[in-house]
Write a protein that holds these residues in place. Structure first.
Motif, PDB file in Angstrom:
ATOM      1  N   TYR A  76      38.470  53.864  16.691  1.00  0.00           N
ATOM      2  CA  TYR A  76      37.411  52.867  16.535  1.00  0.00           C
ATOM      3  C   TYR A  76      37.906  51.467  16.901  1.00  0.00           C
ATOM      4  O   TYR A  76      37.225  50.720  17.623  1.00  0.00           O
ATOM      5  CB  TYR A  76      36.910  52.887  15.100  1.00  0.00           C
ATOM      6  N   SER A  79      38.343  51.132  20.580  1.00  0.00           N
ATOM      7  CA  SER A  79      37.031  51.068  21.229  1.00  0.00           C
ATOM      8  C   SER A  79      36.448  49.658  21.132  1.00  0.00           C
ATOM      9  O   SER A  79      35.803  49.181  22.072  1.00  0.00           O
ATOM     10  CB  SER A  79      36.070  52.081  20.602  1.00  0.00           C
ATOM     11  N   THR A  99      27.957  52.482  27.454  1.00  0.00           N
ATOM     12  CA  THR A  99      28.672  52.921  26.250  1.00  0.00           C
ATOM     13  C   THR A  99      27.854  53.953  25.468  1.00  0.00           C
ATOM     14  O   THR A  99      28.400  54.932  24.958  1.00  0.00           O
ATOM     15  CB  THR A  99      28.996  51.729  25.341  1.00  0.00           C
ATOM     16  N   GLY A 103      29.134  57.674  25.025  1.00  0.00           N
ATOM     17  CA  GLY A 103      29.347  58.097  23.643  1.00  0.00           C
ATOM     18  C   GLY A 103      28.540  59.328  23.292  1.00  0.00           C
ATOM     19  O   GLY A 103      29.049  60.250  22.633  1.00  0.00           O
ATOM     20  N   ALA A 153      35.066  52.615  26.282  1.00  0.00           N
ATOM     21  CA  ALA A 153      34.563  52.168  24.982  1.00  0.00           C
ATOM     22  C   ALA A 153      33.578  53.185  24.413  1.00  0.00           C
ATOM     23  O   ALA A 153      33.637  53.531  23.228  1.00  0.00           O
ATOM     24  CB  ALA A 153      33.888  50.799  25.113  1.00  0.00           C
ATOM     25  N   LEU A 156      35.364  56.480  23.331  1.00  0.00           N
ATOM     26  CA  LEU A 156      36.094  56.296  22.077  1.00  0.00           C
ATOM     27  C   LEU A 156      35.153  56.186  20.882  1.00  0.00           C
ATOM     28  O   LEU A 156      35.409  56.751  19.806  1.00  0.00           O
ATOM     29  CB  LEU A 156      36.985  55.058  22.171  1.00  0.00           C
ATOM     30  N   LEU A 157      34.045  55.465  21.053  1.00  0.00           N
ATOM     31  CA  LEU A 157      33.074  55.355  19.964  1.00  0.00           C
ATOM     32  C   LEU A 157      32.468  56.718  19.639  1.00  0.00           C
ATOM     33  O   LEU A 157      32.267  57.062  18.467  1.00  0.00           O
ATOM     34  CB  LEU A 157      31.972  54.368  20.353  1.00  0.00           C
ATOM     35  N   SER A 160      35.071  58.736  17.784  1.00  0.00           N
ATOM     36  CA  SER A 160      35.193  58.257  16.406  1.00  0.00           C
ATOM     37  C   SER A 160      34.039  58.766  15.544  1.00  0.00           C
ATOM     38  O   SER A 160      34.235  59.166  14.390  1.00  0.00           O
ATOM     39  CB  SER A 160      35.219  56.723  16.397  1.00  0.00           C
TER      40      SER A 160
END
Length: 298
Positions: A76, A79, A99, A103, A153, A156-157, A160
């Protein structure tokens, strides 16, 4: 309509407001110009979850919960570094579609591989429309480097969020899972960002105006509320669909943009241009169609 869907939609509205405020803080003359510093303050404010301790809703974590919470926090925070750097260079209506799409696809892929029955077959068309719609709103008008930054980003989000779902599934109660996810954000930020970017964190705090600091607190309060609503939705329903609803932020951003453009023209004047409007409208139509299918099955 399911409660978790209503909560997820509400979270996207709050997230849209948060993104606009974050953009202003990161690019305004009196704002917090260091992405690392802003990521640090964002993570540290997660530590306010410590107020849950006196209520007896937090249980002793297992090694599994501690491990997943730590990994989620690390991912997180990284990100946020990519996201805030992208917001400094691009408009929010360019960053969020990429993003959100990255995501959603990441979470959907992980859920399909590692979770059972996270996405019912009837939800697949809605999931695809929501994901594709968010990507369509990307106008293909910025560099490959910045595009990759926003994609990373989003990935990764999404990762997470998926790990957060594992924590909620393993925790005794929802609030216990929420506590360990958020408190680890603060702990990991103290261990990693504080020593590595100490001077940037200190100078950003001193160099920003009181107004920027108040806006930062407001942004993180809204972001915290959005995270809470998303967390409840994830714990009750499909983490894939909750993330796919990230495209809804674009719908809310289109509504909010005219208000912010007139109030802060130097920051938001390039949000909507004639060149990008067509693709963004097509993407919005796809998102609305996905939502219609999603809600039809509820």
């Amino acid at each position: 309509m399911s409660l978790w869907l209503i909560l997820a939609v509400s979270a996207q509205l709050l997230s849209a407001l948060t993104v606009f405020i974050d953009k202003f803080i990161l690019v305004s003359k009196e704002g917090i110009k260091s992405p690392a510093a802003f990521a640090f303050y964002t993570a540290m404010l997660s530590g306010s979850v410590i107020v849950l301790l006196p209520f007896g809703v937090v249980t002793t974590p297992t090694y599994q919960i501690l491990f997943f919470s730590t990994i989620s926090a690390l991912i997180y925070i990284v990100s946020l570094l990519f996201l805030y750097r992208a917001l400094q260079e691009l408009t929010v209506t360019d960053v969020i579609p990429v993003t959100a799409s990255a995501g959603a696809l990441t979470t959907g892929t992980l859920a399909a591989l590692l979770l059972t029955k996270d996405i019912p077959l009837s939800f697949l068309p809605a999931f695809l429309l929501l994901s594709v719609g968010t990507f369509l709103i990307y106008c293909f008008c910025f560099s490959r480097k910045l595009f990759l930054m926003t994609v990373v980003a989003g990935i990764l989000l999404g990762t997470s969020s998926f790990i957060a779902k594992l924590v909620f599934d393993a925790a005794d109660t929802f609030f216990s899972g929420l506590f360990w996810l958020l408190i680890m954000n603060a702990i990991v930020a103290l261990i990693t960002l504080a020593p590595a970017r100490f001077f940037a964190i200190r100078d950003s705090l001193k160099g920003s105006s009181s107004g920027a600091k108040y806006l930062a607190v407001l942004s993180k309060a809204l972001g915290g509320a959005a995270f809470f609503l998303s967390a409840v939705a994830i714990s009750l329903g499909s983490v894939s669909i909750v993330n796919a609803l990230g495209g809804l932020q674009l719908v809310f951003l289109f509504i909010l943009t005219p208000l912010f453009v007139h109030r802060m023209p130097d920051v938001f004047k390039y949000e909507l241009t004639k060149e990008s409007l067509t693709l963004k409208l097509l993407g919005t139509i796809a998102i609305v169609a996905g939502l219609a299918i999603l809600f039809a099955f509820q």
